[in-house]
Motif scaffolding. Sequence first.
Motif, PDB file in Angstrom:
ATOM      1  N   SER A 160       0.801  -1.230   0.000  1.00 26.84           N
ATOM      2  CA  SER A 160       0.000   0.000   0.000  1.00 26.84           C
ATOM      3  C   SER A 160       0.833   1.280   0.000  1.00 26.84           C
ATOM      4  N   THR A 161       2.163   1.163   0.076  1.00 25.56           N
ATOM      5  CA  THR A 161       2.992   2.369   0.134  1.00 25.56           C
ATOM      6  C   THR A 161       3.254   2.941  -1.261  1.00 25.56           C
ATOM      7  N   PRO A 162       3.366   4.258  -1.390  1.00 17.36           N
ATOM      8  CA  PRO A 162       3.694   4.879  -2.685  1.00 17.36           C
ATOM      9  C   PRO A 162       5.041   4.414  -3.237  1.00 17.36           C
ATOM     10  N   PHE A 163       5.996   4.147  -2.347  1.00 20.14           N
ATOM     11  CA  PHE A 163       7.312   3.707  -2.799  1.00 20.14           C
ATOM     12  C   PHE A 163       7.215   2.337  -3.477  1.00 20.14           C
ATOM     13  N   PHE A 164       6.373   1.445  -2.931  1.00 19.02           N
ATOM     14  CA  PHE A 164       6.192   0.131  -3.555  1.00 19.02           C
ATOM     15  C   PHE A 164       5.520   0.284  -4.923  1.00 19.02           C
ATOM     16  N   ALA A 165       4.505   1.154  -5.002  1.00 17.32           N
ATOM     17  CA  ALA A 165       3.827   1.384  -6.287  1.00 17.32           C
ATOM     18  C   ALA A 165       4.822   1.883  -7.329  1.00 17.32           C
ATOM     19  N   HIS A 166       5.742   2.743  -6.907  1.00  7.56           N
ATOM     20  CA  HIS A 166       6.765   3.258  -7.812  1.00  7.56           C
ATOM     21  C   HIS A 166       7.676   2.138  -8.300  1.00  7.56           C
TER      22      HIS A 166
END
Length: 370
Positions: free
Chosen positions: A54-60
């Motif tokens: 759920s983190t933005p860094f993982f999505a990136h």
Amino acid sequence: MDKGKMLPNFCANNNCKMYMDLKDIIRENALRYLPAKSLFRCTGVCREWELQISTPFFAHNQSNSFRSTSGFFYQTQAGVPSFMSLDPMAYGVPDPSLTFLPEPVDIRASCNGLLCCQGRTEYRAYYICNPVSKRWKELPKPDADHGPDPAVVLLFEPSLLNFIARYKLVCAFPSELGGYEFDIYSSENGSWRNPGEICFGDWKLLPKSGVHVNGTVYWLSSQGVIAFDLTSERSQLLSSAPGALGMMNGKLCAAYVRGQRLVVSLLSNTHSNTMRLHSDARTWVEIQSDVSLDATVAAESYSYTPYHFSGRYGHGPGGVVFIGDDTVLLRNGNKFYSYDMKKKVSNSLGEVNIDTDAGIVVYVNSLVEL
């Protein structure tokens, strides 16, 4: 004696530690290579995985790691967007009809997880969205009138250095002076720009045929292939392509079905039309014709004449709709088949009630942030 009795417990603890280490390795190094739909299912494994995903860094990281073709967006005969998945268990979006957008839309283009859609009301606004996260952005109105069926190509290349997607939208539209002009939207500048280039000629461009390869955008037309170089911002007319345009091994290719064979050609020489008479230089060079299709697929998708212009996105009774590296999409009416160039296997995607005048755009199941 005591040490011998403690040995089994000591091994059990080691096994537990090894299991925990493996779980952490999967979470940190393997999850980002999964498609979005599979990742949402992985959030139920444990709280640690849910928080990680759920983190933005993982999505990136996922948008940079996962690039596989996941399926195709298309328009139904009722005009509603829909999604055709190559593997429904692995790839999908929560709202294929895109009802989260502020108005009904037509799908125009796609690139690495982002969709370009155009509204049907008012001035037909362009929207860029991620159908997984349901996040979207409305682009400013261009100065030029792009017409009812614009020939747009979306350019987006994920970068580890950019946490927010930076993309371009290139549109070829009829010029008042004849031929076609080009509009370019840049998300970095947030505005449209017309470089002033006009590709003159008495021909018609095929709006849904656009492909971007190595800094150049290509469209099929009634007289050949239109190429627009984004660096020099100059256009040229190439000879007709022997099939549907796509990309293979980082190069522009064209493919069609001949008998039970899939024929693939690569763009070899963009200046062959300026060569001396009887020159051996050829614009397109056939590189593959030994791909044997399943008899049923070949019969359904057979197209004797290579891709020809018929005033809309059509190529006889059937043929290649999309080719991109290892994936080929074949069509006969409302029946669709996928072919994996690496595994040499075909798969029926079923029969869908598709709008024959609407385009079919490839989609990557990405978590890319807008």
